[in-house]
Design a protein around this motif. Sequence first.
Motif, mmCIF file in Angstrom:
data_model
loop_
_atom_site.group_PDB
_atom_site.id
_atom_site.type_symbol
_atom_site.label_atom_id
_atom_site.label_comp_id
_atom_site.label_asym_id
_atom_site.label_seq_id
_atom_site.Cartn_x
_atom_site.Cartn_y
_atom_site.Cartn_z
ATOM 1 N N ASN A 266 -15.899 15.734 7.809
ATOM 2 C CA ASN A 266 -16.348 14.858 7.465
ATOM 3 C C ASN A 266 -15.660 13.846 6.722
ATOM 4 O OD1 ASN A 266 -18.277 12.516 7.859
ATOM 5 N ND2 ASN A 266 -19.925 13.438 6.525
ATOM 6 N N SER A 267 -14.418 13.474 6.984
ATOM 7 C CA SER A 267 -13.641 12.551 5.912
ATOM 8 C C SER A 267 -13.444 11.343 6.184
ATOM 9 C CB SER A 267 -12.042 13.430 6.126
ATOM 10 O OG SER A 267 -11.590 13.229 7.209
ATOM 11 N N GLY A 268 -14.267 10.668 7.000
ATOM 12 C CA GLY A 268 -14.246 9.282 7.353
ATOM 13 C C GLY A 268 -14.511 8.501 6.086
ATOM 14 N N ALA A 269 -15.477 8.750 5.301
ATOM 15 C CA ALA A 269 -15.912 8.139 3.958
ATOM 16 C C ALA A 269 -14.676 7.939 2.962
ATOM 17 C CB ALA A 269 -17.168 8.278 3.516
ATOM 18 N N ALA A 270 -14.071 9.182 2.998
ATOM 19 C CA ALA A 270 -12.909 9.262 2.150
ATOM 20 C C ALA A 270 -11.725 8.544 2.452
ATOM 21 C CB ALA A 270 -12.501 10.712 1.892
ATOM 22 N N LYS A 271 -11.447 8.420 3.753
ATOM 23 C CA LYS A 271 -10.439 7.707 4.471
ATOM 24 C C LYS A 271 -10.577 6.317 4.333
ATOM 25 C CE LYS A 271 -8.655 11.277 7.807
ATOM 26 N NZ LYS A 271 -8.493 11.496 8.870
ATOM 27 N N GLU A 272 -11.744 5.753 4.535
ATOM 28 C CA GLU A 272 -11.971 4.340 4.355
ATOM 29 C C GLU A 272 -11.865 3.876 2.889
ATOM 30 O OE1 GLU A 272 -13.191 0.591 4.885
ATOM 31 O OE2 GLU A 272 -12.717 1.919 6.220
ATOM 32 N N HIS A 273 -12.378 4.848 1.766
ATOM 33 C CA HIS A 273 -12.194 4.416 0.528
ATOM 34 C C HIS A 273 -10.562 4.421 0.232
ATOM 35 C CE1 HIS A 273 -12.891 4.046 -3.866
ATOM 36 N NE2 HIS A 273 -11.991 5.016 -3.726
ATOM 37 N N SER A 274 -9.755 5.405 0.570
ATOM 38 C CA SER A 274 -8.414 5.437 0.366
ATOM 39 C C SER A 274 -7.615 4.234 0.778
ATOM 40 C CB SER A 274 -7.933 6.829 1.121
ATOM 41 O OG SER A 274 -8.411 7.851 0.580
ATOM 42 N N VAL A 275 -7.955 3.728 1.937
ATOM 43 C CA VAL A 275 -7.392 2.710 2.537
ATOM 44 C C VAL A 275 -7.656 1.326 1.626
ATOM 45 C CG1 VAL A 275 -7.168 1.010 4.635
ATOM 46 C CG2 VAL A 275 -7.081 3.575 4.896
ATOM 47 N N ALA A 276 -8.881 1.192 1.378
ATOM 48 C CA ALA A 276 -9.420 0.126 0.623
ATOM 49 C C ALA A 276 -8.559 0.139 -0.582
ATOM 50 C CB ALA A 276 -10.672 0.083 0.657
ATOM 51 N N TRP A 277 -8.568 1.358 -1.353
ATOM 52 C CA TRP A 277 -7.996 1.357 -2.674
ATOM 53 C C TRP A 277 -6.452 1.034 -2.665
ATOM 54 C CZ3 TRP A 277 -9.996 1.200 -7.256
ATOM 55 C CH2 TRP A 277 -9.202 1.525 -8.378
ATOM 56 N N ALA A 278 -5.724 1.730 -1.614
ATOM 57 C CA ALA A 278 -4.314 1.379 -1.436
ATOM 58 C C ALA A 278 -3.966 -0.072 -1.225
ATOM 59 C CB ALA A 278 -3.946 2.241 -0.338
ATOM 60 N N LEU A 279 -4.863 -0.840 -0.626
ATOM 61 C CA LEU A 279 -4.907 -2.193 -0.132
ATOM 62 C C LEU A 279 -4.656 -3.054 -1.452
ATOM 63 C CD1 LEU A 279 -6.696 -2.516 3.057
ATOM 64 C CD2 LEU A 279 -4.046 -2.864 2.506
ATOM 65 N N LYS A 280 -5.273 -2.435 -2.602
ATOM 66 C CA LYS A 280 -5.353 -3.293 -3.653
ATOM 67 C C LYS A 280 -4.008 -2.817 -4.871
ATOM 68 C CE LYS A 280 -10.532 -2.608 -4.057
ATOM 69 N NZ LYS A 280 -11.774 -2.176 -4.961
ATOM 70 N N GLY A 281 -3.279 -2.350 -4.411
ATOM 71 C CA GLY A 281 -1.883 -2.006 -5.008
ATOM 72 C C GLY A 281 -1.836 -0.686 -5.684
ATOM 73 N N HIS A 282 -2.978 0.039 -5.658
ATOM 74 C CA HIS A 282 -3.137 1.424 -6.506
ATOM 75 C C HIS A 282 -2.470 2.397 -5.504
ATOM 76 C CE1 HIS A 282 -4.963 -0.744 -9.529
ATOM 77 N NE2 HIS A 282 -5.804 -1.016 -8.758
ATOM 78 N N GLY A 283 -1.730 3.429 -5.897
ATOM 79 C CA GLY A 283 -1.563 4.315 -4.817
ATOM 80 C C GLY A 283 -2.653 5.653 -4.570
ATOM 81 N N VAL A 284 -2.467 6.117 -3.598
ATOM 82 C CA VAL A 284 -3.250 7.228 -3.170
ATOM 83 C C VAL A 284 -2.510 8.668 -2.940
ATOM 84 C CG1 VAL A 284 -4.981 7.963 -1.566
ATOM 85 C CG2 VAL A 284 -4.905 5.568 -2.140
ATOM 86 N N LEU A 285 -2.736 9.414 -3.814
ATOM 87 C CA LEU A 285 -2.028 10.822 -3.516
ATOM 88 C C LEU A 285 -2.649 11.830 -2.759
ATOM 89 C CD1 LEU A 285 -0.095 12.283 -6.356
ATOM 90 C CD2 LEU A 285 -1.854 13.702 -5.179
ATOM 91 N N LEU A 286 -2.184 12.432 -1.792
ATOM 92 C CA LEU A 286 -2.848 13.797 -1.084
ATOM 93 C C LEU A 286 -1.779 14.404 -0.787
ATOM 94 C CD1 LEU A 286 -3.963 12.437 2.273
ATOM 95 C CD2 LEU A 286 -2.658 10.974 0.773
ATOM 96 N N ALA B 139 0.787 -1.296 -0.008
ATOM 97 C CA ALA B 139 -0.012 0.050 0.000
ATOM 98 C C ALA B 139 0.838 1.204 -0.041
ATOM 99 C CB ALA B 139 -0.618 -0.105 1.256
ATOM 100 N N THR B 140 0.556 2.182 -1.038
ATOM 101 C CA THR B 140 1.526 3.316 -1.007
ATOM 102 C C THR B 140 0.670 4.557 -0.974
ATOM 103 O OG1 THR B 140 2.742 1.923 -2.478
ATOM 104 C CG2 THR B 140 3.283 4.396 -2.568
ATOM 105 N N PHE B 141 1.127 5.418 -0.138
ATOM 106 C CA PHE B 141 0.508 6.986 -0.176
ATOM 107 C C PHE B 141 1.497 7.895 -0.600
ATOM 108 C CE2 PHE B 141 -1.805 4.155 2.715
ATOM 109 C CZ PHE B 141 -3.132 4.466 2.711
#
Length: 432
Positions: free
Chosen positions: A135-155, A75-77
């Motif tokens: 109210n960033s909970g949903a965005a963070k949850e989605h980000s973690v799930a997406w990163a676990l798939k091997g795709h990066g998350v940029l912020l 997982a990459t941020f």
Amino acid sequence: MSRIDVFVAPRPNPALIRAMTSVNRIVMLRGVPGFRDLLPFNRLAGLRGVANVRYIDFPHADLERLKASCGAGKATFLTPNHPEFFTDWMIDKEIVSQVSPLAASWATNGVVNGLGRLMQKFWLANNLIAQIPGNSGAAKEHSVAWALKGHGVLLHPEGGVGWHANIVAPLLPGAVEMGLEALQRGRATDPDFKVWIAPVVWKLAFTRNVEAALAKECAYVEKSLKIVRRANDTLPQRIHHIYATLLARDEATWGMPSDEGASYAGRQKALVGELGRRLGKSISLDAAVTDTTELLRRARRWQRENTGDAEGQKQVRALADTIQRLQRVGPWASANPRITQEEIAEHLKRVRNDYCRSRLRDTMNRFIPQPAGPRCAHIRVPDPLGLHEHAASVDDAVAELHRRMQDTVTSTVAELAASGRFIFYPNPFYRH
């Protein structure tokens, strides 16, 4: 609840993302060869390159270092610095296209959700994650799930743009917090799972002397803000005079004496200190709390909890907004005896963003600021931070990430200065 404040998960369209990578590279960054330097075509932003970034200096070793921390099984941020608005996403998109094409990118809810349903669909297809303030909970949850798939998350860990490319602002902990959550989930099934925080920094440098264009923009700011230009002032002195005049207006607004013989930094510090004292009193805060960041955080909370106090809301908002605006010119402005054309350009863009708001031209400048001339983006990659081997606290991890980013920015600026890439002037903000 307004649609702008409702999180909708991105629906990335790989074909659209690939197509927009080419559009970004030509229309947004480099421009169309043969037209970008030819009148009248070079007056059209899309032919010249909207961000006018003609060249990208991205050493192979840095690119490979970034690639090594991205990909399946980890997982990459990605955490780039944030020196300039609009150009940020254009350069970020160019970077991720080479290391993680389906990376998700955080953006403000005003961009993702606030431009109508059709544009929302477009941004979601480009894999943008809407940041919902408070109210960033949903965005963070989605980000973690997406990163676990091997795709990066940029912020952007700096948050908002400060227009100070040589200085990395204090970082927010979001990327590290999400990384630790991803590590916990990944380790549940794979004890060797790795999570990387991958910092990236870039520095823009003009490719030629742009003093005439900067002077023209300075004249526009002076006229817009009704600031009389002093005879014989150099361009940097005109910038300093603009800021000193605006500071004097703020001092008058809040009933503070103005000592024109004092340094800008000294006057600014005195005014911020007094306004901070008044803000603390307005929200009934313990006088022992003197940290401005904490004070502003408490003020935001006070506003959320006291919506029925209209007069108090007005006072607290005015004080907090003024303090935040004043602090956007930090100690870095007076730290060095010399100032570059790039730093002058940043001062002008910051003034236009913060003070020039009466015309459509000013609104467009805030969203799509136009540079004074062609530029080169010098991209560098500090060593990634492996959370799987970092046993310290979140705060320690954020501090280490900041150190790596700032050290790399500083070394890049020194490298460019040594090679003669900058045009220097005496810095009027500087005082021994």
